[in-house]
Each structure stands twice: as C-alpha cells, then as structure tokens.
Scaffold this motif. Structure first.
Motif, PDB file in Angstrom:
ATOM      1  N   ARG B  15      -1.928 -14.516   2.629  1.00 49.87           N
ATOM      2  CA  ARG B  15      -1.113 -15.383   3.173  1.00 49.87           C
ATOM      3  C   ARG B  15      -1.635 -14.476   4.379  1.00 49.87           C
ATOM      4  NH1 ARG B  15       4.671 -16.903   1.658  1.00 49.87           N
ATOM      5  NH2 ARG B  15       4.147 -16.577   4.084  1.00 49.87           N
ATOM      6  N   THR B  35       3.157 -10.111   3.392  1.00 47.98           N
ATOM      7  CA  THR B  35       5.178 -10.357   3.633  1.00 47.98           C
ATOM      8  C   THR B  35       4.923  -9.549   2.084  1.00 47.98           C
ATOM      9  OG1 THR B  35       5.435 -12.701   2.914  1.00 47.98           O
ATOM     10  CG2 THR B  35       5.118 -12.395   4.931  1.00 47.98           C
ATOM     11  N   SER B  36       6.866  -9.774   2.043  1.00 43.91           N
ATOM     12  CA  SER B  36       7.805  -9.038   0.684  1.00 43.91           C
ATOM     13  C   SER B  36       6.838  -9.771  -0.064  1.00 43.91           C
ATOM     14  CB  SER B  36       8.556  -8.824   1.102  1.00 43.91           C
ATOM     15  OG  SER B  36       9.248  -7.416   1.513  1.00 43.91           O
ATOM     16  N   HIS B  37       7.820 -10.884   0.042  1.00 42.98           N
ATOM     17  CA  HIS B  37       7.365 -12.503  -1.237  1.00 42.98           C
ATOM     18  C   HIS B  37       5.530 -12.158  -1.641  1.00 42.98           C
ATOM     19  CE1 HIS B  37      11.281 -13.061  -0.646  1.00 42.98           C
ATOM     20  NE2 HIS B  37      11.366 -14.027  -2.312  1.00 42.98           N
ATOM     21  N   SER B  39       3.292 -10.018  -1.137  1.00 45.12           N
ATOM     22  CA  SER B  39       2.805  -9.164  -1.638  1.00 45.12           C
ATOM     23  C   SER B  39       3.103  -8.670  -3.551  1.00 45.12           C
ATOM     24  CB  SER B  39       3.289  -7.930  -0.941  1.00 45.12           C
ATOM     25  OG  SER B  39       4.861  -8.187  -0.896  1.00 45.12           O
ATOM     26  N   VAL B  40       4.220  -9.337  -3.066  1.00 52.54           N
ATOM     27  CA  VAL B  40       4.449  -9.727  -5.107  1.00 52.54           C
ATOM     28  C   VAL B  40       3.741 -10.317  -5.455  1.00 52.54           C
ATOM     29  CG1 VAL B  40       6.360 -10.291  -6.818  1.00 52.54           C
ATOM     30  CG2 VAL B  40       6.598  -8.965  -4.694  1.00 52.54           C
ATOM     31  N   ASN B  41       3.043 -11.985  -5.248  1.00 54.45           N
ATOM     32  CA  ASN B  41       1.860 -12.431  -5.510  1.00 54.45           C
ATOM     33  C   ASN B  41       0.789 -11.626  -5.729  1.00 54.45           C
ATOM     34  OD1 ASN B  41       3.694 -14.109  -6.099  1.00 54.45           O
ATOM     35  ND2 ASN B  41       3.619 -15.550  -4.185  1.00 54.45           N
ATOM     36  N   MET B  43       0.308  -8.667  -6.261  1.00 54.11           N
ATOM     37  CA  MET B  43       0.802  -7.871  -7.436  1.00 54.11           C
ATOM     38  C   MET B  43       0.043  -8.915  -8.868  1.00 54.11           C
ATOM     39  SD  MET B  43       3.322  -6.831  -9.665  1.00 54.11           S
ATOM     40  CE  MET B  43       5.096  -7.225  -9.425  1.00 54.11           C
ATOM     41  N   LEU B  44       1.039  -9.524  -8.676  1.00 51.44           N
ATOM     42  CA  LEU B  44       1.229 -10.837 -10.407  1.00 51.44           C
ATOM     43  C   LEU B  44      -0.645 -10.966  -9.947  1.00 51.44           C
ATOM     44  CD1 LEU B  44       4.386 -12.303 -10.163  1.00 51.44           C
ATOM     45  CD2 LEU B  44       3.838 -10.736 -11.615  1.00 51.44           C
ATOM     46  N   GLU B  56       5.896   0.996 -13.191  1.00 48.27           N
ATOM     47  CA  GLU B  56       6.997   0.649 -12.371  1.00 48.27           C
ATOM     48  C   GLU B  56       6.980   2.571 -11.307  1.00 48.27           C
ATOM     49  OE1 GLU B  56      11.602   0.762 -13.339  1.00 48.27           O
ATOM     50  OE2 GLU B  56      10.370  -0.785 -14.653  1.00 48.27           O
ATOM     51  N   LEU B  59       5.583  -0.221  -7.993  1.00 46.90           N
ATOM     52  CA  LEU B  59       6.112  -1.004  -7.246  1.00 46.90           C
ATOM     53  C   LEU B  59       6.617  -1.235  -6.501  1.00 46.90           C
ATOM     54  CD1 LEU B  59       6.872  -2.247 -11.131  1.00 46.90           C
ATOM     55  CD2 LEU B  59       4.633  -3.277  -9.263  1.00 46.90           C
ATOM     56  N   ARG B  60       5.797  -0.934  -5.433  1.00 41.39           N
ATOM     57  CA  ARG B  60       6.416  -0.686  -4.198  1.00 41.39           C
ATOM     58  C   ARG B  60       5.417  -0.617  -2.873  1.00 41.39           C
ATOM     59  NH1 ARG B  60       7.787   6.092  -3.408  1.00 41.39           N
ATOM     60  NH2 ARG B  60       8.598   4.327  -1.590  1.00 41.39           N
ATOM     61  N   LYS B  61       6.014  -1.133  -1.779  1.00 40.36           N
ATOM     62  CA  LYS B  61       5.123  -1.782  -0.574  1.00 40.36           C
ATOM     63  C   LYS B  61       4.087  -0.396  -0.614  1.00 40.36           C
ATOM     64  CE  LYS B  61       6.119  -2.970   3.854  1.00 40.36           C
ATOM     65  NZ  LYS B  61       6.746  -2.517   5.093  1.00 40.36           N
ATOM     66  N   PHE B  64       0.771  -1.269  -1.948  1.00 36.73           N
ATOM     67  CA  PHE B  64      -0.201  -2.405  -1.043  1.00 36.73           C
ATOM     68  C   PHE B  64      -0.829  -2.918   0.011  1.00 36.73           C
ATOM     69  CE2 PHE B  64       2.155  -3.375  -5.321  1.00 36.73           C
ATOM     70  CZ  PHE B  64       1.552  -3.644  -5.970  1.00 36.73           C
TER      71      PHE B  64
END
Lengths: 301, 83
Positions: B15, B35-37, B39-41, B43-44, B56, B59-61, B64
C-alpha cells in the motif's frame, strides 16, 4: 502478582465494592464504586468538551461487518466475543434442551448472530465517518462497555469493563498532537486525584508471530503511551489510561478522508473507568467517604 | 530475481504511495507509506513467496525498511536453508 492481586480482589469483595458473578473478571459494582466511575466520567466529559468533543454513546455490540473491517481478528483473535443465537425449529429446540438437560455443550447448537461484543468503544464510530471529514478533523467523546476474553483473578483485568474515550479523526499531525495532549491531561487528572502516574511506551497484546511484529513496530514508533499506576501490585503497575495513534488504520479501513483528500489518521485516549477507580481505592482506601478532601472535591465539586 | 519478487510483494501488499518498480533499493519504505499493518502483510507474503519463516528476532521494523534490507535478510535465510 497472583497472590497480591487475589488479596486485593478479596478485600474489594469483602468490602462489597465488587460483587462476584461466579466467573473470573465478571463483577457487579456497588453504589460506592459506581459513584466514583460516574464522577470520573463527568471529569473526562468536561475535559473533552474543551476539545469540542461531540458526545455519542454506542451499544456494546457491533455488527460483524464493522468488526471485520477493523481487522481486530488479525491482532486479537483470543480476546474476541461473538454473539451466537438459536436459529432452529421445534426439533432443534428439543435437541438444544436435551443437550442442556444432560449437561452437554448446548452452545454448539447455536449459530452466529452476525454481531460481536465491542472490544473497544470507538469501533462503531468509524463507519459513521465514511466520507470526508470537516476541515481540521473531528473529535468525539465515547463511553461504553467493552468485552475482552481474558478471565483473570486480577480485579483490574475484567472481561467486561467501561472505556471512556476521546477520539480524534483528522490528519496525521492532528492525531499525534491529540495523543500527546491527552497524555498530559490524563497525567494531570490522575495526579490531581492523588495517584503516582508514570507515562510509558507500551504495546498491545497482539496475538502470535504476526503480533510480535506489530508489537515491536508499535513500540519502535511509540504509537501507544500508557499511564500506569499501582493497583494490584507495586512491582507490576497497571495501565489505567492508554493514549494511542492508530495511523491510518481506521481511516483506510472505513474510507475516511480529510478535507484535503488524504486518508484520515486517528488517535484516541482511553480511560479505563474501573481501573482508575480501582487505583483510587488502592491508593486512598476502600472507604470512599474517608478519601482526602482534595480528591473528593475534585471528584464531586 | 529476488528483487523482482520483493517488488511484486510490495506492490501487492505494501500500500505504498509510490510506484514500486521505480523505487530505489535503499529508499526508506516507511517514508513512502508502509504502515505497521501493511508491513505484516508484506512479511507474510514474503514467507509464502520464498517458502521460509522469518526467525523471531527478525520480526521487526528494520528488517523491512528497504528493498535492500529485505533482500539481505531473504538472501541470508534462503542460503541458510541450502546449507
């Protein structure tokens, strides 16, 4: 923590301030407790009025379609509460009663009612704002019951509790300013009430692997500031107020735009009304009549 | 090849406010709207595309923050799986 939390809960129950309902985290509230909650709510309303906050009250249930768009399921699947109901016929009703009579799990025979228990009082606000905001954004005063499925013996961790939120929806700078302003206001209010408050960077209890990343990001960006005080345990202070930047999470999900045409950002401060009340009871004692006059005068001017 | 996959994932899930194809590998993705959300998408989707799981501690900002940063982590993880 567990022993200390249990002993504080026992004191509250013995004093009759909380009434046990037979499940951890679900209580009735006695008049003395409610008087404090009401007084706090009045103070927050008057502080919000300084921001021109429009006061709205929503029911503690939201349509599933709204819940879906908040993306809550991604972050907190373990806290959700869904409403289910019986949709069958007479034969189904007979099976339901038979299951109940024999002690079987009759809830397996219920079906989704397309409604969710609100986990945060601001959820129902956002779909009402789809479209373009007035110039300068808008501020709302919301209060209501929330449900989060996290049964605990800690009286500060209730399954059903009231949040009083002041929410700003507008541009990114306005959201950040709102958040920071309310960290200050919240700190002042709680200090006026005799509480030793600390503002700390915090994260939500996001679920699972994805959650760890969301939590790290939230901390790195300092999106969530909690005001913590001693409630059940001096070693592990309890968050009683949370002031949060949502970035454009809700603006994007609900199609909310600023007057300038950008996707709206939002921020909220949420006062945990029961938690602040519990912090006051812990600090000043269980007999509200005997609280310091400075505190009583602020609550009941 | 790896860059192409990363750019495709960013285009679909990031996005971003800019054209991903024209993005400098060192450009700060958070500055261009990640955005945070989102960046999670991202990541997945990277895990799906490259068939690995981020450990683990990654899994941080910062993991990415740019195409080059993602590339370095992906290279490290895919190499580790070959070894």
């Amino acid at each position: 923590m567990g022993i200390v939390a249990t002993s504080f809960r026992d004191e509250l129950l013995a004093a009759g301030l909380l009434v046990p309902l037979g499940a951890d985290g679900l209580y009735g509230r006695a008049a003395a407790f409610e008087d404090v909650v009401d007084a706090l709510a009045r103070l927050i309303v008057s502080l919000g009025a300084a921001d021109g906050a429009a006061r709205i009250r929503f029911p503690p249930i939201e349509p599933r379609s709204v819940f879906d768009r908040t993306d809550y399921l991604r972050s907190f699947p373990d806290l959700t509460g869904a409403v289910v109901t019986f949709r069958g016929d007479d034969a189904g009703h007979a099976r339901l009663l038979a299951a109940a009579d024999t002690g079987d799990d009759w809830t397996e025979l219920l079906e989704p009612a397309d409604a969710m228990l609100c986990p945060a009082v601001c959820h129902p606000l956002y779909p009402t704002l789809t479209g373009t905001l007035p110039a300068g954004g808008a501020t709302y005063d919301l209060q209501g019951w929330c449900f989060r499925h996290e049964p605990s013996v800690d009286p500060a961790r209730m399954q059903a509790f009231r949040q009083h939120e002041i929410v700003y929806v507008g541009d990114a700078a306005g959201a950040r300013a709102h958040r920071d302003r309310w960290v200050e206001r919240g700190t002042e209010l709680l200090a006026d009430l005799g509480l030793d408050v600390e503002a700390v960077v915090a994260n939500d209890p996001f679920f699972g692997r994805v959650g760890r990343m969301l939590a790290t990001n939230q901390r790195d960006q300092e999106l969530k500031i909690e005001l913590v005080v001693t409630v059940a345990s001096a070693d592990q202070p309890t968050a009683v107020v949370s002031s949060n930047c949502h970035e454009d999470h809700f603006g994007a999900a609900f199609g909310i735009n600023t007057a300038e045409g950008d996707v709206a950002h939002s921020a909220c401060v949420g006062f945990g009304l029961e938690r602040v009340t519990l912090a006051l009871l812990r600090r000043h004692g269980l007999d509200v009549e005997r609280w310091p006059s400075t505190v009583r005068d602020r609550l009941w001017p | 090849m790896t860059d192409d996959v990363i750019r495709a994932v960013l285009a679909e899930h990031g996005r971003l406010a800019v054209d991903v194809a024209a993005l400098d590998p060192d450009a700060d993705l958070y500055q261009v709207g990640l955005t945070s959300h989102a960046s999670v998408n991202v990541m997945l989707a990277l895990e799906d595309s490259f068939d690995f799981e981020f450990p683990e501690q990654m899994l941080r900002k910062r993991t990415f923050e740019s195409i080059a940063a993602i590339r370095a982590v992906v290279d490290g993880l895919t190499r580790a799986e070959v070894d």
